[in-house]
Design a protein around this motif. Structure first.
Motif, PDB file in Angstrom:
ATOM      1  N   ASN A  32       0.951  -1.241  -0.008  1.00  0.00           N
ATOM      2  CA  ASN A  32      -0.066   0.020   0.052  1.00  0.00           C
ATOM      3  C   ASN A  32       0.947   1.268  -0.008  1.00  0.00           C
ATOM      4  O   ASN A  32       0.138   2.507  -0.011  1.00  0.00           O
ATOM      5  CB  ASN A  32      -0.740   0.145   1.298  1.00  0.00           C
ATOM      6  CG  ASN A  32      -1.924  -1.126   1.222  1.00  0.00           C
ATOM      7  OD1 ASN A  32      -2.481  -1.658   0.296  1.00  0.00           O
ATOM      8  ND2 ASN A  32      -1.739  -2.006   2.726  1.00  0.00           N
ATOM      9  N   SER A  86      -4.921  -0.581   3.043  1.00  0.00           N
ATOM     10  CA  SER A  86      -5.786  -0.140   1.953  1.00  0.00           C
ATOM     11  C   SER A  86      -7.059   0.178   2.232  1.00  0.00           C
ATOM     12  O   SER A  86      -7.473  -0.475   2.866  1.00  0.00           O
ATOM     13  CB  SER A  86      -5.745  -1.409   1.033  1.00  0.00           C
ATOM     14  OG  SER A  86      -6.658  -0.993   0.059  1.00  0.00           O
ATOM     15  N   LEU A 108      -9.356   0.898  -0.010  1.00  0.00           N
ATOM     16  CA  LEU A 108     -10.256   0.755  -1.441  1.00  0.00           C
ATOM     17  C   LEU A 108     -11.634   0.060  -1.146  1.00  0.00           C
ATOM     18  O   LEU A 108     -12.470   0.355  -1.631  1.00  0.00           O
ATOM     19  CB  LEU A 108      -9.435   0.227  -2.442  1.00  0.00           C
ATOM     20  CG  LEU A 108      -8.262   1.028  -3.082  1.00  0.00           C
ATOM     21  CD1 LEU A 108      -7.504   0.525  -3.962  1.00  0.00           C
ATOM     22  CD2 LEU A 108      -8.800   2.364  -3.488  1.00  0.00           C
ATOM     23  N   GLU A 109     -11.575  -1.226  -0.002  1.00  0.00           N
ATOM     24  CA  GLU A 109     -12.764  -1.832  -0.110  1.00  0.00           C
ATOM     25  C   GLU A 109     -13.787  -1.097   0.848  1.00  0.00           C
ATOM     26  O   GLU A 109     -14.777  -1.317   0.820  1.00  0.00           O
ATOM     27  CB  GLU A 109     -12.527  -3.326   0.706  1.00  0.00           C
ATOM     28  CG  GLU A 109     -11.506  -3.961  -0.212  1.00  0.00           C
ATOM     29  CD  GLU A 109     -10.013  -3.901   0.385  1.00  0.00           C
ATOM     30  OE1 GLU A 109      -9.694  -4.444   1.420  1.00  0.00           O
ATOM     31  OE2 GLU A 109      -9.192  -3.258  -0.040  1.00  0.00           O
ATOM     32  N   SER A 110     -13.138  -0.090   1.564  1.00  0.00           N
ATOM     33  CA  SER A 110     -13.997   0.522   2.598  1.00  0.00           C
ATOM     34  C   SER A 110     -14.920   1.393   1.873  1.00  0.00           C
ATOM     35  O   SER A 110     -14.715   1.950   0.904  1.00  0.00           O
ATOM     36  CB  SER A 110     -12.985   1.251   3.403  1.00  0.00           C
ATOM     37  OG  SER A 110     -13.752   2.422   3.940  1.00  0.00           O
ATOM     38  N   GLU A 111     -16.356   1.227   2.403  1.00  0.00           N
ATOM     39  CA  GLU A 111     -17.361   2.075   1.673  1.00  0.00           C
ATOM     40  C   GLU A 111     -17.485   3.439   2.196  1.00  0.00           C
ATOM     41  O   GLU A 111     -17.989   4.475   1.362  1.00  0.00           O
ATOM     42  CB  GLU A 111     -18.741   1.389   2.245  1.00  0.00           C
ATOM     43  CG  GLU A 111     -19.045   0.112   1.263  1.00  0.00           C
ATOM     44  CD  GLU A 111     -18.973   0.209  -0.515  1.00  0.00           C
ATOM     45  OE1 GLU A 111     -19.764   1.229  -0.700  1.00  0.00           O
ATOM     46  OE2 GLU A 111     -18.027  -0.470  -0.938  1.00  0.00           O
ATOM     47  N   ARG A 116      -8.877   8.100  -3.288  1.00  0.00           N
ATOM     48  CA  ARG A 116      -9.238   6.745  -4.260  1.00  0.00           C
ATOM     49  C   ARG A 116      -8.497   6.777  -5.304  1.00  0.00           C
ATOM     50  O   ARG A 116      -8.067   5.621  -6.012  1.00  0.00           O
ATOM     51  CB  ARG A 116     -10.575   6.485  -4.100  1.00  0.00           C
ATOM     52  CG  ARG A 116     -11.229   5.957  -3.087  1.00  0.00           C
ATOM     53  CD  ARG A 116     -12.950   5.754  -3.163  1.00  0.00           C
ATOM     54  NE  ARG A 116     -13.295   5.478  -1.495  1.00  0.00           N
ATOM     55  CZ  ARG A 116     -13.483   4.090  -1.522  1.00  0.00           C
ATOM     56  NH1 ARG A 116     -13.314   3.378  -2.506  1.00  0.00           N
ATOM     57  NH2 ARG A 116     -13.874   3.816  -0.404  1.00  0.00           N
TER      58      ARG A 116
END
Ligand SMILES: *[C@@H]1O[C@H](CO)[C@@H](O)[C@H](O)[C@H]1NC(C)=O
Ligand SMILES: *[C@@H]1O[C@H](CO)[C@@H](O)[C@H](O)[C@H]1NC(C)=O
Ligand SMILES: *[C@@H]1O[C@H](CO)[C@@H](O)[C@H](O)[C@H]1NC(C)=O
Length: 421
Positions: A260, A413, A415-418, A348
């Protein structure tokens, strides 16, 4: 784990100077005072640097007036030199620790023993010049501008709100501050001769160099490791003409790196000038959608300069309220006071790169790690489970599942977090 610790030891820079009891608790009061004085602006985000020198061949911009910088007797300096431009010999009333952000340079200076030392510097190198030491700087890249970002230690400056360069040549040179008769007598040169000598260079501070002059100025440096010097070294004598080597922040020795991003810093050990300094340099490089885990710095204030990309910073107050929540873009300069928990994240769709100039107040004898609060090397994990369970008023299994959920270390990371930060 011990390996990580070793790597992280380098993160904080030590100091040799003891600046007696500037009460640390006053930091919070200072923050409060400044924030109430300027509605809407945060004392932790600094203004733009101002021009100290501007010529066709380059410029020097400085940032010295911010209350937090002043309290710690430091200032920021940004030097830009066109390709092949020369910053004329001068000395400063402050020591200067800097990073070559772009391009390459040759620095020459006269050390305490009265010897001229020269060193070539390339992008990512960290170097330092002591206050009162005569030096010049040549931009050695043929087509790339030289960009230097650095920190002045103004604790011994004439006036901590400004920085004073004393040039030996150029339009405002220090000789012109004496009567021509005196200078003429001292040089044993006629007054006309002296006037001529001082008048020829009408440019100020930064000049271009001709192709020939440039070739001469960049000629091969004498080999520092001559047999004579090896002999001196073995006999424990001073080696002649040997400049301290720069510290490289971009070479393979990253302090920490994962998928990351990465961060690295100077250790304050190898470069003599840096060893005697309260100042250090680090950089953080976050890939898209990455988070530098919440952490605090036990020994140093950090002045951050965003060099590329966009992102966000959040800093927390000791009482659990938010001290700063700001977007970051190229050129943003922020301050993270010592002890304050903070985290930085990249957008992002963009990376985030920033330099961190570290400023410590005292000499501690060894570097202390930044303390990370979340992740595989979280300081919470070091506490015993019974204490954690009582402190959070939660069963041990639940605590363990919370603390164990983040498998990554230091840089995560997102990126998966909403959720929006
Ligand atoms: C920032 O990074 C991007 C992508 O690597 C690059 O194209 C751009 O030139 C960089 N800007 C600066 C000021 O370094
Ligand atoms: C928390 O501390 C900050 C800074 O000292 C102060 O501005 C704020 O009012 C405090 N908030 C609460 C709820 O105590
Ligand atoms: C920080 O700012 C962002 C964007 O304005 C906002 O969505 C978020 O809730 C803020 N967080 C805090 C802790 O203030």
């Amino acid at each position: 784990m011990s390996c990580l610790c070793l790597l992280l030891v380098a993160f904080v820079i030590l100091c040799d100077h003891c600046h007696g009891g500037s009460g640390r608790s006053s930091e919070d009061h200072l923050l409060q005072r400044i924030s109430s004085s300027k509605e809407g602006s945060s004392p932790l985000i600094l203004e733009e640097p101002t021009q100290l020198v501007k010529t066709q061949w380059g410029e020097i911009r400085v940032l010295l007036r911010s209350p937090l910088l002043r309290k710690h007797n430091v200032g920021l300096g940004f030097i830009t030199l066109r390709p092949r431009a020369l910053l004329l010999p001068h000395y400063l009333d402050a020591s200067f620790v800097f990073l070559v952000q772009q391009g390459s340079a040759r620095i020459g200076w006269v050390d305490q023993q009265g010897e001229l030392l020269r060193q070539d510097l390339s992008t990512g190198d960290v170097y330092a010049v002591a206050a009162g030491s005569l030096f010049y700087l040549l931009s050695t890249h043929e087509d790339e501008e030289l960009k230097i970002y650095g920190l002045y230690d103004t604790s011994e400056a004439i006036d901590i709100e400004s920085i004073k360069p004393f040039f030996i040549a150029g339009e405002s040179n220090l000789f012109s501050g004496f009567g021509t008769r005196l200078v003429s007598a001292a040089f044993k040169v006629s007054e006309e001769g002296v006037a001529e000598f001082l008048r020829q260079q009408s440019s100020e501070a930064i000049i271009p160099t001709s192709v020939d002059a440039f070739a001469q100025l960049t000629s091969h440096l004498p080999e520092a490791w001559s047999w004579k010097n090896v002999a001196s070294f073995l006999l424990n004598k001073k080696m002649h003409g040997r400049a301290p080597r720069p510290l490289s922040l971009t070479s393979s020795k990253r302090s920490f790196a994962n998928q990351n991003g990465c961060f690295a810093s100077t250790g304050g050990k190898k470069l003599p000038v840096l060893r005697k300094s309260r100042l250090g340099v680090s950089f953080v490089n976050l890939k898209n959608g990455a988070l530098l885990a919440p952490h605090w710095n036990p020994q140093a204030m950090v002045v951050g300069v965003v060099t590329n990309g966009t992102g966000r910073i959040q800093i927390a107050h000791p009482n659990g309220t938010n001290a700063l929540n700001r977007s970051l873009e190229e050129g943003t300069i922020f301050v993270v006071p010592r002890y304050f928990p903070n985290c930085e994240l990249s957008s992002r769709d963009a990376p985030l790169k920033f330099l961190g100039f570290t400023v410590s107040d005292e000499y501690h004898g060894h570097g202390q790690l930044p303390q990370f609060l979340i992740g595989r090397s979280s300081v919470l994990d070091k506490l015993d489970m019974e204490t954690l369970a009582l402190s959070f008023n939660m069963p041990e299994e639940l605590i363990a599942s919370v603390l164990g959920a983040q498998q990554d270390e230091n840089i995560f990371s997102m990126l998966e977090s909403e959720s929006e930060m």
